[in-house]
Design a protein around this motif. Structure first.
Motif, PDB file in Angstrom:
ATOM      1  N   SER A  20      18.402 -16.635  -8.986  1.00 56.17           N
ATOM      2  CA  SER A  20      17.711 -18.262  -8.668  1.00 56.17           C
ATOM      3  C   SER A  20      19.300 -18.618  -8.488  1.00 56.17           C
ATOM      4  O   SER A  20      20.169 -18.114  -8.648  1.00 56.17           O
ATOM      5  CB  SER A  20      17.035 -18.176 -10.127  1.00 56.17           C
ATOM      6  N   ALA A  21      18.556 -20.199  -8.646  1.00 54.40           N
ATOM      7  CA  ALA A  21      20.734 -20.986  -8.998  1.00 54.40           C
ATOM      8  C   ALA A  21      21.215 -21.217  -9.980  1.00 54.40           C
ATOM      9  O   ALA A  21      21.669 -22.467 -10.828  1.00 54.40           O
ATOM     10  CB  ALA A  21      20.073 -21.654  -8.208  1.00 54.40           C
ATOM     11  N   ARG A  22      21.391 -19.694 -11.127  1.00 54.95           N
ATOM     12  CA  ARG A  22      21.567 -20.015 -11.950  1.00 54.95           C
ATOM     13  C   ARG A  22      22.880 -19.626 -12.197  1.00 54.95           C
ATOM     14  O   ARG A  22      23.617 -19.183 -13.445  1.00 54.95           O
ATOM     15  CB  ARG A  22      20.662 -18.780 -13.434  1.00 54.95           C
ATOM     16  N   GLY A  23      23.794 -19.085 -11.780  1.00 51.60           N
ATOM     17  CA  GLY A  23      25.019 -18.734 -11.485  1.00 51.60           C
ATOM     18  C   GLY A  23      26.054 -19.959 -12.049  1.00 51.60           C
ATOM     19  O   GLY A  23      26.316 -21.191 -11.665  1.00 51.60           O
ATOM     20  N   TYR A  24      26.538 -19.893 -13.510  1.00 49.49           N
ATOM     21  CA  TYR A  24      27.402 -20.399 -14.245  1.00 49.49           C
ATOM     22  C   TYR A  24      28.912 -20.819 -13.546  1.00 49.49           C
ATOM     23  O   TYR A  24      29.040 -22.253 -13.036  1.00 49.49           O
ATOM     24  CB  TYR A  24      27.433 -19.640 -15.721  1.00 49.49           C
ATOM     25  N   LEU A  47      31.068 -24.148 -10.721  1.00 53.77           N
ATOM     26  CA  LEU A  47      32.182 -24.775 -11.874  1.00 53.77           C
ATOM     27  C   LEU A  47      33.270 -24.180 -10.222  1.00 53.77           C
ATOM     28  O   LEU A  47      35.225 -24.039 -10.740  1.00 53.77           O
ATOM     29  CB  LEU A  47      33.249 -23.957 -12.862  1.00 53.77           C
ATOM     30  N   GLY A  48      32.691 -23.884  -9.402  1.00 52.30           N
ATOM     31  CA  GLY A  48      33.348 -24.079  -8.535  1.00 52.30           C
ATOM     32  C   GLY A  48      34.410 -22.917  -7.870  1.00 52.30           C
ATOM     33  O   GLY A  48      34.995 -22.204  -7.060  1.00 52.30           O
ATOM     34  N   LEU A  49      33.748 -21.494  -8.408  1.00 53.95           N
ATOM     35  CA  LEU A  49      34.008 -19.894  -9.224  1.00 53.95           C
ATOM     36  C   LEU A  49      33.556 -18.893  -8.221  1.00 53.95           C
ATOM     37  O   LEU A  49      32.966 -18.011  -8.533  1.00 53.95           O
ATOM     38  CB  LEU A  49      34.084 -19.655 -10.290  1.00 53.95           C
ATOM     39  N   GLY A  50      32.442 -18.958  -7.201  1.00 57.25           N
ATOM     40  CA  GLY A  50      31.733 -18.515  -6.254  1.00 57.25           C
ATOM     41  C   GLY A  50      30.250 -19.161  -6.249  1.00 57.25           C
ATOM     42  O   GLY A  50      30.316 -20.243  -6.202  1.00 57.25           O
TER      43      GLY A  50
END
Length: 375
Positions: A109-113, A117-120
């Motif tokens: 899912s699109a839950r990558g914190y 924040l532009g870190l991945g």
């Protein structure tokens, strides 16, 4: 495995030349819970109601096996806790591996914190260990971490090794991307600070400053992205209408419940017509409290929740009254119960018999103290 271990212990008890008292201060509660769950299983509207009772009864078997094995000195409390911690660390490591590699994970899912924040990438795999769902792993690890925290602070001498173990648990929780697990662990940590630390006020000020200067900007950043679409709390409010409709459908279902394992029988008819049948499983209660009332009614739920509240208060009092390991471990269980209370708002994981077995194992390690071995 549990049944086999029980039969071995039963045979061992018969062959021993002296008796061992299995009495504890929880006997009355366990008897009341046994009767309550038996009635909920026997009168269930599901054909598998009694199966649900026998699975819950395994938790009580685990409790008394723990008491028996410790009082006969076949195992020690420290050994049991080490096994519990090793199991949690293994699950956390496996879940983290699944999340980082995608191998063994079945949900993305699109839950990558960090991605927001532009870190991945913001698309991430959810670690689930050997559990059936990532929320199950997250809640299990959060309960373990909450129980381990007081032991880490007050008992463990090798702080560096214990710190890395705690980091593994936290990484495992984070990589499940279960927000409810983080909520439960945060509540447990605040409770732990509040009852154990004389400098809690200073700690609270520090935490509030950390929230303001670190977490709050992140929250504001995420609120302006598509991450808010993954939160799903508005969906929870819609899903909760389904069990509420089943609970209030009659006086019998309200007061006495529909029985164990009855959710699919009594709640699914209230799922909106626009939901395809292959998505019905996604409309499970997502709330342990509603699920319990649906299955056991207000009366049965009052018994179970009263027991849980008793455990939380009793372990807190034991922490205040007892010294040494038992006092610290009492606080561990009190913090673990705090996790259960908060996690259960948005998830039904603790309705699983497996979690009841786990919790009663932890309880057995504390309430074994009463009535020592006698010949």
């Amino acid at each position: 495995v549990l049944l086999f271990t029980f039969l071995v212990c039963l045979g061992h008890m018969v062959l021993r030349s002296h008796r061992v008292s299995l009495k504890t201060s929880l006997d009355g509660w366990i008897f009341l819970l046994t009767v309550t769950f038996f009635l909920a299983g026997f009168f269930s509207e599901s054909d598998t109601g009694m199966l649900g009772f026998f699975k819950v009864f395994e938790a009580f078997i685990m409790y008394y096996m723990t008491v028996y094995l410790i009082r006969t000195r076949q195992i020690t409390r420290s050994l049991a806790l080490k096994v519990v911690l090793f199991t949690a660390l293994s699950q956390a490591a496996l879940g983290s591996f699944q999340s980082f590699t995608g191998i063994g994970s079945d949900f993305q899912s699109a839950r990558g914190y960090l991605g927001y924040l532009g870190l991945g990438s913001n698309i991430v795999w959810h670690g689930r260990g050997t559990t059936w769902h990532f929320n199950s792993l997250g809640n299990y690890l959060a309960t373990n971490a909450a129980a381990f925290l007081p032991i880490y602070v007050f008992c463990v001498k090798r702080k560096k090794q214990a710190f890395w173990m705690l980091c593994i648990l936290l990484t495992g929780i984070i990589t499940t991307y279960s927000r409810g697990s983080l909520l439960g662990l945060s509540a447990a940590a605040l409770f732990f600070l509040g009852v154990s630390q004389p400098t809690f006020k200073r700690s609270l000020i520090f935490m509030l400053a950390f929230v303001c200067f670190a977490i709050l900007p992140s929250v504001l950043t995420l609120s302006s992205t598509s991450y808010v679409e993954t939160v799903g709390y508005s969906e929870r409010l819609i899903i909760w209408q389904v069990p509420i409709a089943a609970i209030t459908s009659s006086a019998k279902s309200y007061w006495l419940g529909s029985g164990l394992n009855s959710y699919a029988v009594v709640a699914w008819p209230y799922i909106p017509a626009w939901v395809p049948s292959d998505q019905f499983r996604n409309w499970f209660a997502h709330n342990f409290y509603l699920l319990t009332v649906l299955e056991m009614g207000v009366i049965g739920a009052a018994v179970l929740f009263s027991f849980m509240l008793f455990i939380w208060i009793d372990t807190w009092r034991k922490f205040k009254r007892w010294h040494g390991f038992y006092g610290i471990y009492s606080l561990s269980l009190s913090a673990a119960m705090m996790t259960v209370f908060f996690v259960s708002i948005f998830d039904h994981t603790f309705g699983s018999p497996h979690f009841k077995v786990f919790l009663f194992l932890l309880l057995g390690l504390l309430y074994v103290k009463r009535n020592p071995l006698r010949s």
